[in-house]
Design an enzyme around this catalytic site. Sequence first.
Site, mmCIF file in Angstrom:
data_model
loop_
_atom_site.group_PDB
_atom_site.id
_atom_site.type_symbol
_atom_site.label_atom_id
_atom_site.label_comp_id
_atom_site.label_asym_id
_atom_site.label_seq_id
_atom_site.Cartn_x
_atom_site.Cartn_y
_atom_site.Cartn_z
ATOM 1 N N ARG A 1 13.747 -68.989 18.367
ATOM 2 C CA ARG A 1 14.125 -69.551 17.073
ATOM 3 C C ARG A 1 12.953 -70.398 16.594
ATOM 4 O O ARG A 1 11.958 -70.560 17.306
ATOM 5 C CB ARG A 1 15.476 -70.308 17.104
ATOM 6 C CG ARG A 1 15.906 -70.943 18.373
ATOM 7 C CD ARG A 1 15.109 -72.116 18.807
ATOM 8 N NE ARG A 1 14.929 -73.063 17.741
ATOM 9 C CZ ARG A 1 13.962 -73.929 17.667
ATOM 10 N NH1 ARG A 1 13.043 -74.010 18.604
ATOM 11 N NH2 ARG A 1 13.855 -74.760 16.676
ATOM 12 N N GLY A 2 13.083 -70.924 15.382
ATOM 13 C CA GLY A 2 11.931 -71.613 14.784
ATOM 14 C C GLY A 2 11.176 -70.579 13.959
ATOM 15 O O GLY A 2 10.865 -69.482 14.444
ATOM 16 N N ALA A 3 10.882 -70.950 12.720
ATOM 17 C CA ALA A 3 10.368 -69.949 11.766
ATOM 18 C C ALA A 3 9.141 -69.173 12.274
ATOM 19 O O ALA A 3 9.139 -67.927 12.269
ATOM 20 C CB ALA A 3 10.088 -70.638 10.434
ATOM 21 N N ASP B 1 11.534 -74.189 7.479
ATOM 22 C CA ASP B 1 11.750 -72.746 7.629
ATOM 23 C C ASP B 1 11.308 -71.983 6.387
ATOM 24 O O ASP B 1 11.094 -70.774 6.431
ATOM 25 C CB ASP B 1 13.220 -72.467 7.938
ATOM 26 C CG ASP B 1 13.575 -73.107 9.272
ATOM 27 O OD1 ASP B 1 13.833 -74.331 9.293
ATOM 28 O OD2 ASP B 1 13.524 -72.401 10.293
HETATM 29 O O1 MRU Z 1 17.751 -72.563 13.432
HETATM 30 P P1 MRU Z 1 16.395 -72.811 14.024
HETATM 31 O O2 MRU Z 1 16.426 -73.535 15.330
HETATM 32 O O3 MRU Z 1 15.557 -71.557 14.051
HETATM 33 O O4 MRU Z 1 15.701 -73.765 12.964
HETATM 34 C C1 MRU Z 1 14.423 -74.273 13.149
HETATM 35 C C2 MRU Z 1 14.189 -75.454 12.318
HETATM 36 O O5 MRU Z 1 14.841 -75.674 11.327
HETATM 37 C C3 MRU Z 1 13.139 -76.376 12.750
HETATM 38 O O6 MRU Z 1 13.421 -77.668 12.281
HETATM 39 C C4 MRU Z 1 11.781 -76.088 12.314
HETATM 40 O O7 MRU Z 1 11.231 -77.142 11.651
HETATM 41 C C5 MRU Z 1 11.394 -74.983 11.499
HETATM 42 S S1 MRU Z 1 10.394 -74.009 12.490
HETATM 43 C C6 MRU Z 1 8.940 -74.873 12.869
#
Ligand code: MRU
Length: 365
Positions: free
Chosen positions: A53-55, A244
């Site tokens: 997960r994480g963009a 994201d």
């Molecule tokens: O739902 P997720 O865990 O994939 O979301 C990730 C996020 O929102 C993080 O805060 C993040 O800042 C974005 S990816 C670097």
Amino acid sequence: MKVNGQAYRSIWLAADGVGVEIIDQTQLPFRFVVARLDTLEEAATAISRMLVRGAPLIGATAAYGVCLGLRSGASSAALEEMAVRLIACRPTAVNLRWAVERMLRVLLPLPEEQRLRAAYQEAGRICEEDVAANEAIGRHGAALIASLAEKKKLGEPVNILTHCNAGWLATVDWGTALAPIFKAVEQGIAVHVWVDETRPRNQGASLTAWELVAAGVPHHLIVDNAGGHLMQHGLVDCCIVGTDRTTASGDVCNKIGTYLKALAAFDNQVPFYVALPGSTVDWSVDNGVAEIPIEERGQEEVLRLQGQDDEGTLRAIAIAPAATPAVNPAFDVTPARLVSGLITERGVCPASRQGLLGLYPEQGK
Ligand code: MRU
């Protein structure tokens, strides 16, 4: 980054050069489990079930998903189908679409027999570029932290609040919001991190805290509702979060609850920074609140809590009456006016179209 002294990235090509290995993030912080992906379907499931997960990491995984899919058919129609399948896995993080479209742009003009090899090369490039971008974000962000440190008394740490996990686990390496913190610590700057637990999936408690423990960065876990209070009492010098999807006008979509932190920061004159690589900017979107699709996840994530019991067994427990329904929007949008600056791989800019175009002039053509 290192885990028990061994350097890891969050995704890598397996020793046979075919499969792809990832860290199963649903098992952290309790178990460090490496999972292997061999098919496009496994990559898609890893994304939608949030093993990754994480963009930026979702984008990298999708790029390798295309490689895995090409092993069972490399026609243009098959490629287009793969793209649709992968992009549908999670709707909000724009890096997913960005990476898949980039793969298609490279692969579609090639003869079918050249596509597989080219795909692995391109997925590898996406990963390397992500690492380089995040390291640069780290350098630019560390300079901001250094300027906050100058205003502190000798030895007093810069207190940084972060939400969700935008560390190396959310990217291929380094992270976005945590990269400036890792770099600042490397430079000997005293830093302390307030880690929002980040309900409902607790990425702050389980992932950010785990990364900070591993890197030896002083931190405290706080409930999501504590940040405003800490800011009112002068205990937060700045917030740094990831994103994201950020619009061309600087609106920031990030994990649910980010907006409330930005409002509290604004009210308390606490600088609120957002760290992101250029691949997270959606140049086709202007108004984040109106135009960004917000992922709605299952209500069980709100109604149940997952954790480890004293016997070491992972369990989910109910926290509400069985008859209570829940809604679970996974992201929210912080308007650009609440954002003090965007920390990118090309430098720090105002959260505005002009600010972004100053760093990415090629997008204005
Ligand atoms: O739902 P997720 O865990 O994939 O979301 C990730 C996020 O929102 C993080 O805060 C993040 O800042 C974005 S990816 C670097």
